[in-house]
Design a protein around this motif. Sequence first.
Motif, PDB file in Angstrom:
ATOM      1  N   LYS A 152      -7.761   8.307  -0.361  1.00  0.00           N
ATOM      2  CA  LYS A 152      -6.584   8.508  -1.220  1.00  0.00           C
ATOM      3  C   LYS A 152      -5.617   7.358  -0.992  1.00  0.00           C
ATOM      4  O   LYS A 152      -5.748   6.581  -0.052  1.00  0.00           O
ATOM      5  N   THR A 185       0.854  -1.189   0.000  1.00  0.00           N
ATOM      6  CA  THR A 185       0.000   0.000   0.000  1.00  0.00           C
ATOM      7  C   THR A 185       0.886   1.232   0.000  1.00  0.00           C
ATOM      8  O   THR A 185       2.013   1.199   0.485  1.00  0.00           O
ATOM      9  N   GLU A 186       0.347   2.299  -0.547  1.00  0.00           N
ATOM     10  CA  GLU A 186       1.057   3.577  -0.607  1.00  0.00           C
ATOM     11  C   GLU A 186       0.124   4.665  -0.107  1.00  0.00           C
ATOM     12  O   GLU A 186      -0.889   4.974  -0.750  1.00  0.00           O
ATOM     13  N   ARG A 199     -13.981   2.124  -0.506  1.00  0.00           N
ATOM     14  CA  ARG A 199     -13.024   2.832  -1.374  1.00  0.00           C
ATOM     15  C   ARG A 199     -12.157   3.756  -0.533  1.00  0.00           C
ATOM     16  O   ARG A 199     -12.671   4.456   0.335  1.00  0.00           O
ATOM     17  N   LYS A 237      -3.117   4.050  -2.730  1.00  0.00           N
ATOM     18  CA  LYS A 237      -3.292   2.881  -3.589  1.00  0.00           C
ATOM     19  C   LYS A 237      -2.944   1.617  -2.824  1.00  0.00           C
ATOM     20  O   LYS A 237      -2.128   1.632  -1.917  1.00  0.00           O
ATOM     21  N   ARG A 242      -8.358  -3.510  -6.920  1.00  0.00           N
ATOM     22  CA  ARG A 242      -9.686  -3.496  -7.548  1.00  0.00           C
ATOM     23  C   ARG A 242      -9.829  -4.554  -8.641  1.00  0.00           C
ATOM     24  O   ARG A 242     -10.903  -4.770  -9.155  1.00  0.00           O
ATOM     25  N   TYR A 284      -2.100  -2.670  -3.642  1.00  0.00           N
ATOM     26  CA  TYR A 284      -1.768  -3.671  -4.653  1.00  0.00           C
ATOM     27  C   TYR A 284      -1.695  -5.047  -3.999  1.00  0.00           C
ATOM     28  O   TYR A 284      -1.166  -5.190  -2.897  1.00  0.00           O
ATOM     29  N   GLU A 313      -3.480  -3.767  -8.947  1.00  0.00           N
ATOM     30  CA  GLU A 313      -4.350  -2.961  -8.091  1.00  0.00           C
ATOM     31  C   GLU A 313      -5.421  -3.829  -7.459  1.00  0.00           C
ATOM     32  O   GLU A 313      -5.953  -4.732  -8.102  1.00  0.00           O
ATOM     33  N   LEU A 335      -2.229   4.913   2.035  1.00  0.00           N
ATOM     34  CA  LEU A 335      -3.644   4.557   2.068  1.00  0.00           C
ATOM     35  C   LEU A 335      -4.348   5.342   3.175  1.00  0.00           C
ATOM     36  O   LEU A 335      -3.960   5.280   4.344  1.00  0.00           O
TER      37      LEU A 335
END
Length: 91
Positions: free
Chosen positions: A64, A8-9, A61, A66, A75, A68, A73, A11
Amino acid sequence: MNETALQTENLTKEYRIRRRERVRALDSFTIEVNTGVTFGLLGPKGAGKTTFFKILLGLVRPTKGKAYLFGKEQRSWEIRRKIGFLAEESC
């Protein structure tokens, strides 16, 4: 060579609790876990653990950042089909 299983970045997740009031459940959470590694996520009640996993599963969701799973990703349906999750209570 180890593949990254989870990454994660920054998150972040904020929930609106009143018209103009927000609460931050997860704040710029960054982590990287390689395949074959066992890890635990510990913290006090309200620390964002469940929110983190709900984001990974696509149930919530992120505000902000991302996430992985195995380099894709979170999603991606291809990846989400491979994940099992048992919540402590029904959603």
